[in-house]
Design an enzyme around this catalytic site. Sequence first.
Site, PDB file in Angstrom:
ATOM      1  N   ALA A  13      32.113  14.592  13.043  1.00  0.00           N
ATOM      2  CA  ALA A  13      32.683  14.631  14.395  1.00  0.00           C
ATOM      3  C   ALA A  13      34.179  14.336  14.426  1.00  0.00           C
ATOM      4  O   ALA A  13      34.897  14.855  15.284  1.00  0.00           O
ATOM      5  CB  ALA A  13      31.939  13.640  15.283  1.00  0.00           C
ATOM      6  N   GLN A  92      28.547  18.618   9.786  1.00  0.00           N
ATOM      7  CA  GLN A  92      27.553  17.986  10.646  1.00  0.00           C
ATOM      8  C   GLN A  92      27.800  18.372  12.104  1.00  0.00           C
ATOM      9  O   GLN A  92      27.036  17.988  12.981  1.00  0.00           O
ATOM     10  CB  GLN A  92      27.634  16.461  10.495  1.00  0.00           C
ATOM     11  CG  GLN A  92      27.291  15.966   9.096  1.00  0.00           C
ATOM     12  CD  GLN A  92      27.610  14.490   8.925  1.00  0.00           C
ATOM     13  OE1 GLN A  92      28.722  14.112   8.580  1.00  0.00           O
ATOM     14  NE2 GLN A  92      26.631  13.643   9.150  1.00  0.00           N
ATOM     15  N   HIS A 112      23.480  20.592  11.005  1.00  0.00           N
ATOM     16  CA  HIS A 112      22.811  20.207  12.244  1.00  0.00           C
ATOM     17  C   HIS A 112      22.732  21.345  13.259  1.00  0.00           C
ATOM     18  O   HIS A 112      22.498  21.114  14.433  1.00  0.00           O
ATOM     19  CB  HIS A 112      23.498  18.976  12.853  1.00  0.00           C
ATOM     20  CG  HIS A 112      23.412  17.766  11.960  1.00  0.00           C
ATOM     21  ND1 HIS A 112      24.204  16.654  12.095  1.00  0.00           N
ATOM     22  CD2 HIS A 112      22.620  17.505  10.874  1.00  0.00           C
ATOM     23  CE1 HIS A 112      23.903  15.769  11.148  1.00  0.00           C
ATOM     24  NE2 HIS A 112      22.955  16.267  10.399  1.00  0.00           N
TER      25      HIS A 112
END
Length: 240
Positions: A13, A92, A112
Amino acid sequence: MIDAERIAVLTGAGISTASGIPDFRGPQGVWTKDPAAEAMFDIDEYVGSRDVRVATWKHRLAVPAWTAEPNPGHLALVELERQGRLTGLVTQNVDGLHQKAGSSPSLVHELHGTVWYVDCLQCRRRIPMADVLPRLQSGDEDPACEVCGGILKSATVSFGQSLDRDVLDRAVAATEAADLFLAVGTSLQVYPAAGLCDLALNAGKPLIIVNAQQTPYDEQAATVLRTPIETTLPELVTLP
Ligand SMILES: [Zn+2]
């Protein structure tokens, strides 16, 4: 500057916060500020409750990913690919910003999943999110599959769902093909993403970490950088 010839990259992130996409667990994270939001990312809650689906779609309509633009951190990884040094870009993130920046989709391994597609949980049909957003905007609060009537869900991996085996295999292959592993903007606390660091370290490959907060792998890393990703990555990938 990194002079390795073959580099595998893992992003989390932290690389997208400079593009205006909040993380989940950081100080300004979605779940930190609203723990109830976590139910939207649990497959059993999603399947079992229309209310959770309605809340999730409402949240989807407003996610910043639709309008976010890649930042110099994403662009630096495009440059790394252009230099022929990128074995794979494991992420991710579900925001699609690596592809939007220009990274080759075949090199981006989205552990993900992605918010840019929607899966039918019944017939497994996959459709673009762009086909579903207009239905939401016109008032369909819990859009169903137009073929079988099944529950639709963004093609992201929720709690309780397993990761795509093929994506994971490609992530492992990219790590094995590299001389160096670069982990960017990830807390390295979620497996199997963090396990890729073990894979690299066990093979004697140096690990470089760029992350604002501490990670469990800092002590084993060859280099740890706490500086902002959007300024650090362009410097790291620049060749002499
Ligand atoms: Zn269906």
